[in-house]
Design an enzyme around this catalytic site. Structure first.
Site, PDB file in Angstrom:
ATOM      1  N   ARG A 169      10.707   3.383 -16.196  1.00 63.34           N
ATOM      2  CA  ARG A 169       9.649   4.375 -16.495  1.00 63.34           C
ATOM      3  C   ARG A 169       9.992   5.737 -15.896  1.00 63.34           C
ATOM      4  NH1 ARG A 169       8.558   0.286 -18.853  1.00 63.34           N
ATOM      5  NH2 ARG A 169       6.498  -0.595 -19.215  1.00 63.34           N
ATOM      6  N   SER A 241      -0.435  -0.144 -18.878  1.00 63.49           N
ATOM      7  CA  SER A 241      -0.275  -0.500 -17.458  1.00 63.49           C
ATOM      8  C   SER A 241      -0.631   0.712 -16.607  1.00 63.49           C
ATOM      9  CB  SER A 241       1.173  -0.869 -17.163  1.00 63.49           C
ATOM     10  OG  SER A 241       1.550  -1.984 -17.915  1.00 63.49           O
ATOM     11  N   GLU A 344       1.446   4.389 -12.711  1.00 62.04           N
ATOM     12  CA  GLU A 344       2.391   4.774 -13.759  1.00 62.04           C
ATOM     13  C   GLU A 344       1.771   5.943 -14.533  1.00 62.04           C
ATOM     14  OE1 GLU A 344       3.653   1.564 -16.582  1.00 62.04           O
ATOM     15  OE2 GLU A 344       3.610   3.207 -18.003  1.00 62.04           O
TER      16      GLU A 344
HETATM   17  N1  EPU Z   1       0.036 -11.973 -14.518  1.00 61.73           N
HETATM   18  C1  EPU Z   1      -0.896 -12.487 -13.642  1.00 61.73           C
HETATM   19  N2  EPU Z   1      -2.213 -12.468 -13.999  1.00 61.73           N
HETATM   20  C2  EPU Z   1      -2.601 -11.977 -15.200  1.00 61.73           C
HETATM   21  C3  EPU Z   1      -1.648 -11.448 -16.106  1.00 61.73           C
HETATM   22  C4  EPU Z   1      -0.324 -11.448 -15.728  1.00 61.73           C
HETATM   23  O1  EPU Z   1      -0.573 -12.962 -12.560  1.00 61.73           O
HETATM   24  O2  EPU Z   1      -3.810 -12.008 -15.458  1.00 61.73           O
HETATM   25  C5  EPU Z   1       1.449 -11.995 -14.126  1.00 61.73           C
HETATM   26  C6  EPU Z   1       2.103 -13.199 -14.789  1.00 61.73           C
HETATM   27  O3  EPU Z   1       2.813 -13.895 -13.817  1.00 61.73           O
HETATM   28  C7  EPU Z   1       3.053 -12.587 -15.771  1.00 61.73           C
HETATM   29  C8  EPU Z   1       3.388 -11.282 -15.087  1.00 61.73           C
HETATM   30  O4  EPU Z   1       2.142 -10.871 -14.513  1.00 61.73           O
HETATM   31  O5  EPU Z   1       4.177 -13.385 -15.942  1.00 61.73           O
HETATM   32  C9  EPU Z   1       3.898 -10.229 -16.001  1.00 61.73           C
HETATM   33  O6  EPU Z   1       2.948  -9.948 -17.025  1.00 61.73           O
HETATM   34  P1  EPU Z   1       3.418  -9.215 -18.373  1.00 61.73           P
HETATM   35  O7  EPU Z   1       4.433 -10.022 -19.073  1.00 61.73           O
HETATM   36  O8  EPU Z   1       2.207  -8.789 -19.139  1.00 61.73           O
HETATM   37  O9  EPU Z   1       4.217  -7.944 -17.860  1.00 61.73           O
HETATM   38  P2  EPU Z   1       3.869  -6.818 -16.811  1.00 61.73           P
HETATM   39  O10 EPU Z   1       5.014  -6.761 -15.868  1.00 61.73           O
HETATM   40  O11 EPU Z   1       2.520  -6.997 -16.236  1.00 61.73           O
HETATM   41  C10 EPU Z   1       5.175  -4.995 -18.164  1.00 61.73           C
HETATM   42  C11 EPU Z   1       4.964  -3.586 -18.608  1.00 61.73           C
HETATM   43  C12 EPU Z   1       4.112  -3.570 -19.875  1.00 61.73           C
HETATM   44  C13 EPU Z   1       4.816  -4.395 -20.955  1.00 61.73           C
HETATM   45  C14 EPU Z   1       4.984  -5.831 -20.426  1.00 61.73           C
HETATM   46  C15 EPU Z   1       5.742  -6.717 -21.397  1.00 61.73           C
HETATM   47  C16 EPU Z   1       5.022  -2.234 -16.591  1.00 61.73           C
HETATM   48  C17 EPU Z   1       4.248  -1.409 -15.618  1.00 61.73           C
HETATM   49  N3  EPU Z   1       4.322  -2.823 -17.548  1.00 61.73           N
HETATM   50  O12 EPU Z   1       3.908  -5.519 -17.764  1.00 61.73           O
HETATM   51  O13 EPU Z   1       4.071  -2.222 -20.330  1.00 61.73           O
HETATM   52  O14 EPU Z   1       4.054  -4.417 -22.160  1.00 61.73           O
HETATM   53  O15 EPU Z   1       5.756  -5.779 -19.207  1.00 61.73           O
HETATM   54  O16 EPU Z   1       7.077  -6.344 -21.408  1.00 61.73           O
HETATM   55  O17 EPU Z   1       6.241  -2.303 -16.475  1.00 61.73           O
HETATM   56  C18 EPU Z   1       2.831  -0.213 -20.152  1.00 61.73           C
HETATM   57  O18 EPU Z   1       3.794   0.232 -19.523  1.00 61.73           O
HETATM   58  O19 EPU Z   1       1.809   0.470 -20.394  1.00 61.73           O
HETATM   59  C19 EPU Z   1       2.867  -1.606 -20.587  1.00 61.73           C
HETATM   60  C20 EPU Z   1       1.822  -2.208 -21.167  1.00 61.73           C
END
Ligand code: EPU
Length: 348
Positions: A169, A241, A344
């Protein structure tokens, strides 16, 4: 063409849909327009208000009731083919085109590289600044170079991908002297004619099912995954996010594991990814385990199915209210797990 609007409602200028007005919004098409804006005396008041380049406002939080500066929005949505070889096609895409529209066209033309980024809100220009990413792909993976207009020196500039210093990012455009000085006018992208499915993130492969070389099936799967987890843009105010996933040193990681264990949580359930600098943690997991999932304060809330997303629950939240909730979450996560979360989202 330059078009200037005064006292424009902020609700339609950021996906968080907070209230108030922007003093000026300047719509422009080309680098020539920007040159006129910064050099001709008739625009001196607008220049004095301060220029802030924006896309669709999907990563912004207006924290004051009114924004006193001038928001610069690219109205141009052109896509021009530059060249083509056996393996790939090079396009120059105007900064104002919606990223998802670009992805839609790529998928319909069977051109690979951006399908995993489906449904990410925002423009192509903003994607090149922010290096948006999802499901194991980042926009930088297809960026060859970026054309800009330098507001300070009133001239065009071109940066190739290497000069842009892309990271998580992050890009050169977010730092020091280049921030808000370089206005992205267009982005040169390279897309593959051959299938390059990247399906290793989470349950993407499973969601796609068979036929993994079908780009439209991958796009559909990503859209389904996002729709299941994230609030619908334009219906519920959010900025995706809200925080970055924190990156910590190996030593700091040990301290965090102790904090997690001390709270009676099984540390082996914590998602951890090895990165160059140490470990990348899941902000969503930390916020969830700190007990914030689904919590609301006034009109601001934490999205129940993805606690990394803060929402304007009923469209009545002020930017300050959302920022207040964010800082409460930061304070609590720091107290409980010794991790500093960094927004972010950009505060304006
Ligand atoms: N999780 C929890 N509780 C929840 C939901 C998720 O513990 O209620 C944990 C789970 O362990 C899950 C982990 O969070 O495995 C990761 O969740 P997710 O796959 O949704 O990915 P993220 O790291 O939370 C990032 C990006 C998102 C992108 C997703 C999918 C960032 C800040 N965010 O989220 O990007 O869509 O990966 O690749 O890097 C954005 O930047 O606006 C955005 C939505």
């Amino acid at each position: 063409m330059i078009e200037i609007k005064e006292n424009v409602s902020l609700t339609g200028l950021s996906t968080m849909m907070t209230g108030g007005n922007a003093r000026y919004v300047v719509y422009w098409d080309t680098a020539e327009d920007l040159k006129i804006l910064v050099t001709e005396p008739q625009y001196v008041d607008i220049l004095a208000a301060g220029l802030k380049p924006v896309g669709e406002g999907s990563n912004l939080l207006f924290i004051t009731d009114d924004y006193r500066g001038a928001l610069l929005k690219c109205a141009c949505e052109n896509v021009c083919k530059i060249s083509e070889d056996e393996e790939s096609v090079l396009f120059e895409v105007s900064a104002g085109l919606s990223l998802d529209e670009l992805i839609n066209r790529c998928c319909n033309s069977n051109l690979w590289g951006v399908e995993n980024l489906s449904l990410i809100p925002g423009t192509v220009g903003a994607a090149a600044v922010q290096n948006v990413g999802a499901y194991g792909v980042e926009f930088k993976d297809v960026v060859v170079g970026v054309n800009c207009f330098d507001i300070e020196d009133a001239c065009r500039r071109y940066f190739d991908a290497e000069e842009l210093n892309y990271g998580y990012r992050d890009s050169l455009f977010k730092h020091e002297s280049y921030k808000d000085r370089m206005v992205v006018t267009s982005v040169v992208v390279r897309l593959s004619k051959y299938p390059i499915p990247r399906l290793t993130y989470g349950n993407l492969a499973e969601t796609v099912g068979t036929d993994k070389d079908n780009i439209c099936k991958i796009r559909d799967a990503v859209v389904r995954l996002r729709n299941n987890k994230l609030p619908e843009v334009g219906i519920v105010g959010s900025a995706g996010s809200f925080f970055k996933n924190p990156i910590v040193s190996d030593k700091h990681f040990e301290e965090i594991v102790n904090c997690v264990t001390d709270r009676g949580i099984d540390a082996s359930t914590m998602p951890v990814y090895d990165v160059l600098e140490g470990k990348k943690l899941s902000a969503a997991w930390l916020i969830d385990k700190a007990g914030w999932k689904g919590v609301t304060i006034g009109h601001a809330g934490v999205w129940p199915s993805q606690p990394l997303v803060l929402v304007n629950i009923d469209g009545q939240a002020s930017g300050a209210e959302i920022a207040g909730l964010a800082s409460e979450i930061c304070r609590d996560v720091k107290d409980k797990f010794s991790v500093t979360l960094e927004p972010e989202v950009e505060y304006l």
